[in-house]
Design an enzyme around this catalytic site. Structure first.
Site, PDB file in Angstrom:
ATOM      1  N   THR A 143       1.069  -1.269   0.101  1.00  0.00           N
ATOM      2  CA  THR A 143       0.038  -0.047   0.056  1.00  0.00           C
ATOM      3  C   THR A 143       1.001   1.066  -0.071  1.00  0.00           C
ATOM      4  OG1 THR A 143      -1.412   1.249   1.646  1.00  0.00           O
ATOM      5  CG2 THR A 143      -0.099  -0.428   2.366  1.00  0.00           C
ATOM      6  N   ASP A 144       0.376   2.343  -0.596  1.00  0.00           N
ATOM      7  CA  ASP A 144       1.084   3.583  -0.486  1.00  0.00           C
ATOM      8  C   ASP A 144       1.191   4.112   0.977  1.00  0.00           C
ATOM      9  OD1 ASP A 144      -1.671   4.306  -0.134  1.00  0.00           O
ATOM     10  OD2 ASP A 144      -1.651   5.927  -1.635  1.00  0.00           O
ATOM     11  N   GLU A 145       0.172   3.516   1.752  1.00  0.00           N
ATOM     12  CA  GLU A 145       0.476   4.193   3.099  1.00  0.00           C
ATOM     13  C   GLU A 145       1.810   3.783   3.838  1.00  0.00           C
ATOM     14  OE1 GLU A 145      -3.275   3.383   5.573  1.00  0.00           O
ATOM     15  OE2 GLU A 145      -4.274   3.480   3.844  1.00  0.00           O
ATOM     16  N   TYR A 168      -1.170  -0.440  11.358  1.00  0.00           N
ATOM     17  CA  TYR A 168      -1.539  -1.192   9.814  1.00  0.00           C
ATOM     18  C   TYR A 168      -0.262  -0.844   8.883  1.00  0.00           C
ATOM     19  CZ  TYR A 168      -3.530  -1.489   4.942  1.00  0.00           C
ATOM     20  OH  TYR A 168      -3.403  -1.763   3.610  1.00  0.00           O
ATOM     21  N   LYS A 172       2.470  -3.379   7.216  1.00  0.00           N
ATOM     22  CA  LYS A 172       2.627  -3.573   5.714  1.00  0.00           C
ATOM     23  C   LYS A 172       4.034  -3.314   5.199  1.00  0.00           C
ATOM     24  CE  LYS A 172      -0.254  -4.782   3.127  1.00  0.00           C
ATOM     25  NZ  LYS A 172      -0.362  -5.855   2.436  1.00  0.00           N
TER      26      LYS A 172
HETATM   27  P1  NAD Z   1     -10.015  -7.243   2.911  1.00  0.00           P
HETATM   28  O1  NAD Z   1      -9.836  -6.913   4.351  1.00  0.00           O
HETATM   29  O2  NAD Z   1     -11.162  -7.033   2.262  1.00  0.00           O
HETATM   30  O3  NAD Z   1      -9.499  -8.880   2.770  1.00  0.00           O
HETATM   31  C1  NAD Z   1      -8.758  -9.266   3.521  1.00  0.00           C
HETATM   32  C2  NAD Z   1      -8.485 -10.908   3.299  1.00  0.00           C
HETATM   33  O4  NAD Z   1      -7.588 -11.448   3.799  1.00  0.00           O
HETATM   34  C3  NAD Z   1     -10.246 -11.515   3.764  1.00  0.00           C
HETATM   35  O5  NAD Z   1     -10.690 -12.362   2.911  1.00  0.00           O
HETATM   36  C4  NAD Z   1      -9.384 -12.222   5.061  1.00  0.00           C
HETATM   37  O6  NAD Z   1     -10.385 -13.192   5.470  1.00  0.00           O
HETATM   38  C5  NAD Z   1      -8.158 -12.584   4.342  1.00  0.00           C
HETATM   39  N1  NAD Z   1      -7.189 -13.038   5.643  1.00  0.00           N
HETATM   40  C6  NAD Z   1      -6.894 -12.061   6.761  1.00  0.00           C
HETATM   41  N2  NAD Z   1      -5.961 -12.788   7.620  1.00  0.00           N
HETATM   42  C7  NAD Z   1      -5.762 -14.086   7.080  1.00  0.00           C
HETATM   43  C8  NAD Z   1      -5.028 -15.121   7.343  1.00  0.00           C
HETATM   44  N3  NAD Z   1      -4.110 -15.051   8.546  1.00  0.00           N
HETATM   45  N4  NAD Z   1      -4.825 -16.043   6.328  1.00  0.00           N
HETATM   46  C9  NAD Z   1      -5.578 -15.968   5.402  1.00  0.00           C
HETATM   47  N5  NAD Z   1      -6.422 -15.060   5.111  1.00  0.00           N
HETATM   48  C10 NAD Z   1      -6.565 -13.889   5.853  1.00  0.00           C
HETATM   49  O7  NAD Z   1      -8.614  -6.433   2.375  1.00  0.00           O
HETATM   50  P2  NAD Z   1      -8.608  -5.738   1.031  1.00  0.00           P
HETATM   51  O8  NAD Z   1      -8.883  -4.447   1.037  1.00  0.00           O
HETATM   52  O9  NAD Z   1      -8.895  -6.545  -0.183  1.00  0.00           O
HETATM   53  O10 NAD Z   1      -6.983  -5.525   0.841  1.00  0.00           O
HETATM   54  C11 NAD Z   1      -6.382  -6.725   0.215  1.00  0.00           C
HETATM   55  C12 NAD Z   1      -4.765  -6.438   0.171  1.00  0.00           C
HETATM   56  O11 NAD Z   1      -4.457  -5.225  -0.263  1.00  0.00           O
HETATM   57  C13 NAD Z   1      -4.058  -6.162   1.538  1.00  0.00           C
HETATM   58  O12 NAD Z   1      -2.882  -6.643   1.751  1.00  0.00           O
HETATM   59  C14 NAD Z   1      -4.324  -4.773   1.764  1.00  0.00           C
HETATM   60  O13 NAD Z   1      -3.098  -4.338   2.622  1.00  0.00           O
HETATM   61  C15 NAD Z   1      -3.933  -4.249   0.530  1.00  0.00           C
HETATM   62  N6  NAD Z   1      -4.143  -2.754  -0.149  1.00  0.00           N
HETATM   63  C16 NAD Z   1      -5.455  -2.391   0.127  1.00  0.00           C
HETATM   64  C17 NAD Z   1      -5.862  -1.134  -0.236  1.00  0.00           C
HETATM   65  C18 NAD Z   1      -7.522  -0.836  -0.283  1.00  0.00           C
HETATM   66  O14 NAD Z   1      -7.712   0.211  -0.502  1.00  0.00           O
HETATM   67  N7  NAD Z   1      -8.194  -1.770   0.043  1.00  0.00           N
HETATM   68  C19 NAD Z   1      -5.079  -0.418  -0.930  1.00  0.00           C
HETATM   69  C20 NAD Z   1      -3.823  -0.820  -1.205  1.00  0.00           C
HETATM   70  C21 NAD Z   1      -3.312  -2.141  -0.531  1.00  0.00           C
HETATM   71  P1  TYD Z   2     -10.352   4.269   4.906  1.00  0.00           P
HETATM   72  O1  TYD Z   2     -11.602   3.862   3.839  1.00  0.00           O
HETATM   73  O2  TYD Z   2     -10.451   3.680   6.284  1.00  0.00           O
HETATM   74  O3  TYD Z   2      -8.856   4.122   4.043  1.00  0.00           O
HETATM   75  P2  TYD Z   2      -7.569   4.445   4.632  1.00  0.00           P
HETATM   76  O4  TYD Z   2      -7.659   4.807   6.207  1.00  0.00           O
HETATM   77  O5  TYD Z   2      -6.845   3.041   4.585  1.00  0.00           O
HETATM   78  O6  TYD Z   2      -7.229   5.558   3.826  1.00  0.00           O
HETATM   79  O7  TYD Z   2     -10.607   5.685   5.046  1.00  0.00           O
HETATM   80  C1  TYD Z   2     -10.393   6.716   4.009  1.00  0.00           C
HETATM   81  C2  TYD Z   2     -10.508   8.131   4.514  1.00  0.00           C
HETATM   82  O8  TYD Z   2     -11.759   8.506   5.053  1.00  0.00           O
HETATM   83  C3  TYD Z   2      -9.550   8.170   5.741  1.00  0.00           C
HETATM   84  O9  TYD Z   2      -8.954   9.670   5.737  1.00  0.00           O
HETATM   85  C4  TYD Z   2     -10.370   8.036   6.839  1.00  0.00           C
HETATM   86  C5  TYD Z   2     -11.685   8.491   6.426  1.00  0.00           C
HETATM   87  N1  TYD Z   2     -12.873   8.119   7.181  1.00  0.00           N
HETATM   88  C6  TYD Z   2     -13.915   9.063   7.717  1.00  0.00           C
HETATM   89  O10 TYD Z   2     -13.690  10.247   7.817  1.00  0.00           O
HETATM   90  N2  TYD Z   2     -15.242   8.509   8.158  1.00  0.00           N
HETATM   91  C7  TYD Z   2     -15.230   7.305   8.318  1.00  0.00           C
HETATM   92  O11 TYD Z   2     -16.284   6.707   8.881  1.00  0.00           O
HETATM   93  C8  TYD Z   2     -14.088   6.168   7.744  1.00  0.00           C
HETATM   94  C9  TYD Z   2     -14.323   4.697   7.696  1.00  0.00           C
HETATM   95  C10 TYD Z   2     -13.068   6.968   6.970  1.00  0.00           C
END
Ligand code: NAD
Ligand code: TYD
Length: 371
Positions: A143-145, A168, A172
């Site tokens: 992630t960019d975070e 988090y 990562k």
């Molecule tokens: P999510 O929370 O929707 O899904 C995570 C999945 O991992 C779930 O299906 C969960 O059951 C599974 N999981 C958790 N712990 C596990 C374990 N110990 N063994 C096997 N499976 C396990 O997450 P997401 O939003 O789909 O993100 C997926 C990946 O992408 C993550 O690694 C996250 O850090 C990365 N990512 C997400 C975003 C975003 O905006 N959502 C952005 C950049 C990177």
């Molecule tokens: P989020 O979807 O949790 O993603 P991330 O924290 O990984 O960027 O949140 C996106 C942005 O929205 C973040 O700046 C936090 C804000 N946010 C709110 O203002 N209210 C909310 O209820 C949630 C879940 C997030």
């Protein structure tokens, strides 16, 4: 170009993972997908119901930290590629309960790396480095975070120092560093992608966009953290999937690639857009399972609540490397992508209601009652 035969996708029942599994089955019918997912609160097999009978798809419920299971999967399915999505993924939860972020995201990744090294190693070269089978790849989804937060100016490039702020993002970043170490020390062919905030279908409604859509439909308060001026750089999940695929096909082992769609928006803009768009949709169409009166959808639903601890102010991705070196580009405009996404949640009320059953309400109360 590589055609992988047996790809272990971890976390394939989550938001991005389930989109990726479908993307792969559609675009790479030569690749068998083995989906290892623990089905935590964020994992949902309903996301995959339309492909569960596909002959090229296998689901295994289990933990990426389980060495015996992971080694058996490598053996049984002759795994030649890993795409590691499995993670604890929500910043707010990481503030409440950091430990599981460290164990899953860091130790889980290391366990997968170790299994890949063991199963793909063919020997040792004269300098003592392991040698590996041809055409194998470990891909870490990051992630960019991990880069921390930006001020008003600038963008994250792949050489921006890692400076994570939340439990988090620190977990990562740690996983990225362990992956890097397996590449440097053991020459395991690893690529890493760092992506900005994803949006699209099947996202768990603890994240900003689906949470706000769900709340609008229930005429519930829309909790905006702090002033709502924090900026995120949004990317449609399908563009993220094509970006990972591009890196799997053309990326150089040992390299990191940012994936972003140049779509910076302040949170407050996103909330306004959801309010306006949802109201308009409900005025013009009827949706099964929705009886919300659009006249009651108004700005009044927005409330400013206590800010997130350590809240990162701004993320912005410089995607020059992946666009120029590998020829990837996003296909969605934000306007089309968000309209399609809002429509998807309106048309999939059963899905939204199902994921909001169980422990969701308790989570929601705990997270928002004391803000
Ligand atoms: P999510 O929370 O929707 O899904 C995570 C999945 O991992 C779930 O299906 C969960 O059951 C599974 N999981 C958790 N712990 C596990 C374990 N110990 N063994 C096997 N499976 C396990 O997450 P997401 O939003 O789909 O993100 C997926 C990946 O992408 C993550 O690694 C996250 O850090 C990365 N990512 C997400 C975003 C975003 O905006 N959502 C952005 C950049 C990177
Ligand atoms: P989020 O979807 O949790 O993603 P991330 O924290 O990984 O960027 O949140 C996106 C942005 O929205 C973040 O700046 C936090 C804000 N946010 C709110 O203002 N209210 C909310 O209820 C949630 C879940 C997030």
């Amino acid at each position: 170009m590589s055609d992988y035969k047996n790809m272990l996708v971890t976390g394939g029942a989550g938001f991005i993972g389930s989109n990726f599994v479908k993307y792969m089955l559609e675009n790479h019918p030569e690749t068998r997908i083995i989906n290892l997912d623990l089905l935590t609160y964020a994992g949902n097999l309903e996301n995959l119901s339309d492909i569960e009978d596909n002959d090229n798809y296998v689901f295994v419920k289990g933990d990426i930290k389980d060495a015996e299971l992971v080694n058996k999967l490598f053996e049984d399915y002759d795994i030649d590629s890993v795409v590691n999505f499995a993670a604890e993924s929500h910043v707010d939860r990481s503030i409440e309960e950091p430990e599981i972020f460290l164990t899953t995201n860091v130790l889980g990744t290391q366990n997968l790396l170790e299994a890949a090294k063991k199963h793909w190693q063919t020997g040792t070269d004269e300098e003592g480095y392991p040698t590996y089978k041809d055409n194998v790849r470990f891909h870490q989804v990051s992630t960019d975070e991990v880069y921390g937060a930006l001020g008003k100016e600038g963008m994250f490039t792949e050489t921006t120092p890692l400076s994570p702020n939340s439990p988090y993002s620190s977990s990562k970043a740690s996983a990225d560093l362990v992956s890097r170490a397996y590449n440097k020390t053991f020459k395991l062919p690893i690529t890493i992608t760092r992506c900005s905030n994803n949006y699209g279908p099947y996202q768990f409604p603890e994240k900003l966009i689906p949470l706000m859509i769900g709340n609008v439909l229930e005429l519930k308060d829309l909790p905006i953290y702090g002033d709502g001026m924090q900026v995120r750089d949004w990317l449609h999940v399908k563009d993220h999937c094509s970006g990972i695929d591009t890196v799997l096909q053309k990326g150089e082992p040992g390299q990191v690639y940012n994936i972003g769609g140049n779509n910076e928006k302040a949170n407050i803009e996103i909330v306004d857009l959801i309010l306006e768009n949802t109201k308009k949709n409900l005025e013009n169409n009827s949706y099964e399972g929705i009886d919300t009166n659009p006249d009651e959808i108004s700005e009044e639903l927005k409330i400013h609540v206590r800010d997130r601890l350590g809240h990162d102010k701004r993320y912005a991705i410089d995607n020059t490397k992946i666009t120029t070196e590998l020829g990837w580009s996003p296909s969605y405009t934000f306007e089309d992508g968000i309209a399609e996404t809002i429509e998807w949640y309106l048309e999939n009320q059963d899905w939204l209601n199902n994921v909001k059953s169980g422990d969701y309400l308790e989570y929601y109360e705990n997270m928002y009652s004391n803000r």
